[in-house]
Every structure is written in structure tokens, then in C-alpha cells.
Write a protein that holds these residues in place. Structure first.
Motif, PDB file in Angstrom:
ATOM      1  N   SER A  12       0.839  -1.186   0.000  1.00 49.18           N
ATOM      2  CA  SER A  12       0.000   0.000   0.000  1.00 49.18           C
ATOM      3  C   SER A  12       0.884   1.249   0.000  1.00 49.18           C
ATOM      4  N   PRO A  13       1.041   1.898  -1.151  1.00 48.41           N
ATOM      5  CA  PRO A  13       0.572   1.463  -2.477  1.00 48.41           C
ATOM      6  C   PRO A  13       1.559   0.491  -3.100  1.00 48.41           C
ATOM      7  N   LEU A  18       7.613  -2.955  -9.041  1.00 50.89           N
ATOM      8  CA  LEU A  18       7.390  -4.280  -8.456  1.00 50.89           C
ATOM      9  C   LEU A  18       6.331  -5.031  -9.236  1.00 50.89           C
ATOM     10  N   THR A  19       5.238  -4.364  -9.562  1.00 55.52           N
ATOM     11  CA  THR A  19       4.179  -4.994 -10.351  1.00 55.52           C
ATOM     12  C   THR A  19       4.702  -5.445 -11.709  1.00 55.52           C
ATOM     13  N   ASP A  32      -3.435  -8.835  -5.638  1.00 53.48           N
ATOM     14  CA  ASP A  32      -3.235  -7.815  -4.616  1.00 53.48           C
ATOM     15  C   ASP A  32      -4.159  -8.074  -3.436  1.00 53.48           C
ATOM     16  N   ALA A  33      -3.636  -7.826  -2.236  1.00 49.53           N
ATOM     17  CA  ALA A  33      -4.440  -7.988  -1.015  1.00 49.53           C
ATOM     18  C   ALA A  33      -4.031  -6.925  -0.012  1.00 49.53           C
ATOM     19  N   VAL A  52       5.524  -8.930   0.384  1.00 47.74           N
ATOM     20  CA  VAL A  52       5.069  -7.748   1.124  1.00 47.74           C
ATOM     21  C   VAL A  52       5.946  -6.573   0.732  1.00 47.74           C
ATOM     22  N   SER A  53       5.310  -5.454   0.433  1.00 45.58           N
ATOM     23  CA  SER A  53       6.035  -4.243   0.071  1.00 45.58           C
ATOM     24  C   SER A  53       5.420  -3.061   0.801  1.00 45.58           C
ATOM     25  N   GLY A  54       6.243  -2.126   1.235  1.00 52.83           N
ATOM     26  CA  GLY A  54       5.738  -0.939   1.907  1.00 52.83           C
ATOM     27  C   GLY A  54       5.723  -1.090   3.412  1.00 52.83           C
TER      28      GLY A  54
END
Length: 410
Positions: A12-13, A18-19, A32-33, A52-54
Motif C-alpha cells: 500500500s501502495p 514491483l508490479t 493484490d491484497a 510484502v512491500s511498503g
């Protein structure tokens, strides 16, 4: 049991890079979750991996890691650019200036461990004892890493590593090459004391050898870049001891992969090999030793036996020593880890003099491994050797070996 499943991306975001990296990899669907729905998504989707990012809350991360660690087969949990401490099964990934190209090879390497785990689980589905043995202890408890360095930070790294796992130390790249070829290791820590050119040559050789390409490698030498085909390469940009903490999950993953490999070897050998050590089980050893004694008498060939006894009652020391023997003994030889903690190795067609030489080489390699900074926690076996005499039975040889061992200890 299928190992297929989506990759759950919790962020988030979500960084566009990465995407793009995950999409270009074309491994599995990426879903996405949000943090509020990730627990339900893991249960419902049975993912192949979670990324996990962010920013995250430590409590939420711990809950997610606990949920994932309870799943089988293994689900990799990778956290990019972590903002705080991570659970022990969470693998950190440091993006370089917001680039995630190196994430894909790391994810592929982790997914290969998951595939291996799924294969083992499928083959031992009817064997509850083997299933339980896979999760009996933390794989880090049986891991050994190679520490290379000769700078001022070497002692601190040695102590930090020795408190958590086995350490083999060397001051030179040449010594490191000998250790890599002679024994099973679960990671490499490259400390200061080498020029970037020497480090570049060493990492290039590792990247070109399939045996070491997926090794966890931590480099604390300044000026080194990540431009190598080494998916589990980590560069220490700050405190080396903090970098060791970040490298431990990768080392744990590699140790788990090694455990899975030994389990498969045991299955392929019809259960005659101990999956913990790679040596024969006690029952299989007794049977093979009696047969070897019979054939030695019948053919008039030599046969010798060595016993390695240890003062430490430490399971990690015993397992490491047994795996050293399993890796280094000759193809014609066989051995076992006894219930009393000693290791017995049979040297086929070998006289007493040559048996002593082989036993010395094995014990020399064992002594190069330490499990803490204290001298008494190093592997230091007492070695006893006996040879087969005319009219000896298998029991007589082992009995004489035990008597000689008691005299040597006294």
C-alpha cells in the motif's frame, strides 16, 4: 498435492516497478491484497508465495508469518525494503534504487524449495515419522556457514554467527574454495580484507557453478555491486551484524532445502539412510557390517573401523560431524551415528595404517567447525581405530574399538 498457486502481493501502495517485475516473470497470477484481507486470502487461495512491500505493523507481520509457517508445502514470504524487524521465516529483499529485477530470481529460487518440499511430502505421505522429522527443529540449528575474511570486523562476525549456527572460518579465497568442495555448507559470509577485484572474481566463479548459484551470500566488502547471477546475494550497506540478521532467513531456507534433499536420499535408499545425517541407520549398519566382515574373511581382504567420540552432548555438533563424514568418506565406506553419540565408519579393504590416515583427515575437517566463540564448543573428536584380525567377528571388532576408546579417553 499441487504446488501451484497465485502470488499474493501485500502493499500500500504497490510500486509500479514491483508490479512490472512480477508480471514479466510470468510465474503465477499475482493477486493484490490489503493487510485487512491478507489472512483470509492466504486461507482461501493457498498461495505459492507472499510478497510484502511498503510499511507494515510488526504485529500484523508476525501474524502473517505465523499463518504462513504453519502451511505445507513451504510458502516463501519475501518482504521488500523492510521498515523494521522481521519474523524468522520472512526473507528480506533490498531493492536497488527502486528496481525489483533481482526479486524474480530470488522468488524462483524460493519456489524451487517449495516444489522440492511438495515432492517430499507426496513421497512420504504414508510415513508419519518422516513427515514429523521434516519439522522437528529449526533448520538453522543444523546450518553451517563459511566465513571468509581477515579484516577488523572478522572477530565480531565470527561471534555473531557462532552464537546461532556452525561456522567454518578461513582467511583466504583459496581456503574457501577447499571448504566449498569438501563439505556441505548453507551460506557464505564474505568479510573485509579483500579488494573489489578479488571479490568480483570469487562471485563470478560462484555464479558460474550450479552447486553454489543459489547459495545465500552476504558480502560486507565496500564497493561491490549486485551484478551477478546470484539470486540470494546480499550486500551489507550498514552494520554487518544487522546484515547477518537479514541473511539468516536465507540461510534457514537453504538448510531446509538440504534437509529435504537428505530425506529424498533416505527414501531412494529404502529407508536405510538416516535423513538427519546421510549415514546408515543403526540397524542397516549392523547388518552391512556383519556382511562386510564375512566377505573380508572369505576374500582375505583388509577391513578397518574408526570411532569418533565427542565430549559435547550437543545435537548440533553431532549432526554436523556426521554430515561431514557422510560427505567426505569414500564411496566404498559406510558409517552410522550410534545411539551413544559416537560415529563409527567402516573402511573397506583398508589396513590399519591407511585407516589412521583417513580418520585423521576426517577429524581435521571436523575441527575446523565451531559452534560458538568458546573453544569447548568446537568439534574435537577422540578417534580410535581398529582393524579386522583373523577369526574376528563383527562384535569382537566393535568391542575392541570400544575398549581402545576408553583407554584413549583415559
Amino acid at each position: 498435492m499441487s504446488h501451484q498457486g497465485p502470488i499474493i502481493l501485500v502493499s500500500s501502495p504497490t510500486p509500479a516497478a514491483l508490479t512490472a517485475a512480477l508480471s514479466d516473470a510470468n510465474l503465477f497470477p499475482v493477486i493484490d491484497a490489503a493487510w485487512s484481507e491478507v489472512a483470509e486470502a492466504v486461507e482461501r487461495l493457498q498461495p505459492a508465495a507472499v510478497v510484502v512491500s511498503g510499511d507494515y505493523e510488526e504485529r500484523a507481520m508476525a501474524a502473517l508469518a505465523g499463518q504462513i509457517s504453519a502451511k505445507q508445502p513451504y510458502i516463501p514470504l519475501i518482504v521488500t525494503d523492510p521498515s523494521g524487524p522481521l519474523p524468522r521465516n520472512a526473507i528480506s529483499f533490498a531493492s536497488l534504487e527502486g528496481q525489483f529485477d533481482r526479486l524474480v530470481p530470488r522468488l524462483r529460487a524460493a519456489l524451487r524449495v517449495r516444489t522440492l518440499h511438495a515432492t517430499v511430502l507426496r513421497r512420504i505421505a504414508a510415513d508419519p515419522e518422516l513427515r514429523g522429522s521434516l519439522a522437528r527443529t529449526d533448520p538453522l540449528d543444523e546450518a553451517t556457514v563459511l566465513l571468509i575474511g581477515r579484516g577488523s570486523g572478522y572477530p565480531a562476525l565470527s561471534v555473531a554467527l557462532g552464537e546461532r549456527l556452525g561456522v567454518v572460518g578461513t582467511l583466504s579465497i583459496e581456503g574457501a574454495a577447499r571448504h566449498l568442495n569438501a563439505r556441505d555448507l548453507n551460506g557464505i559470509i564474505l568479510g573485509e580484507g579483500f579488494s573489489p577485484r578479488v571479490v568480483d572474481a570469487f562471485l563470478t566463479v560462484l555464479s558460474e557453478d550450479a552447486r553454489f548459484r543459489n547459495f545465500p551470500i552476504l558480502v560486507t566488502v565496500p564497493g561491490v555491486t549486485a551484478g551477478y547471477d546470484l539470486p540470494n546475494l546480499e550486500l551489507a550497506s550498514g552494520d554487518p551484524l544487522r546484515a547477518v540478521d537479514d541473511a539468516l532467513p536465507l540461510i534457514r531456507q537453504h538448510a531446509f532445502e538440504a534437509r529435504l534433499g537428505r530425506t529424498l536420499q533416505s527414501i531412494d535408499a529404502g529407508g536405510l539412510l538416516d535423513p538427519r545425517t546421510g549415514l546408515l541407520t543403526v540397524a542397516a549398519f549392523d547388518r552391512d557390517f556383519a556382511t562386510a566382515v564375512y566377505h573380508s574373511h572369505d576374500r582375505g581382504s583388509g577391513l578397518s573401523v574408526a570411532k569418533f567420540a565427542f565430549d559435547q552432548n550437543d545435537d548440533r555438533v553431532l549432526m554436523d560431524a556426521a554430515r561431514i563424514v557422510s560427505r567426505l568418506m569414500r564411496k566404498m565406506d559406510f558409517g552410522t551415528l550410534q545411539d551413544d553419540g559416537s560415529i563409527i565408519v567402516v573402511f573397506a579393504e583398508t589396513d590399519l595404517r591407511n585407516a589412521h590416515a583417513i580418520a585423521r583427515r576426517l577429524s581435521s575437517v571436523m575441527r575446523q567447525t565451531s559452534h560458538s566463540a568458546r573453544r569447548e564448543s568446537r568439534i574435537d573428536p577422540t578417534v580410535t581405530v581398529a582393524t579386522l584380525l583373523p577369526n574376528d567377528s563383527a562384535r569382537a571388532v566393535l568391542g575392541r574399538l570400544s575398549q581402545d576408546g576408553r583407554r584413549a579417553a583415559s
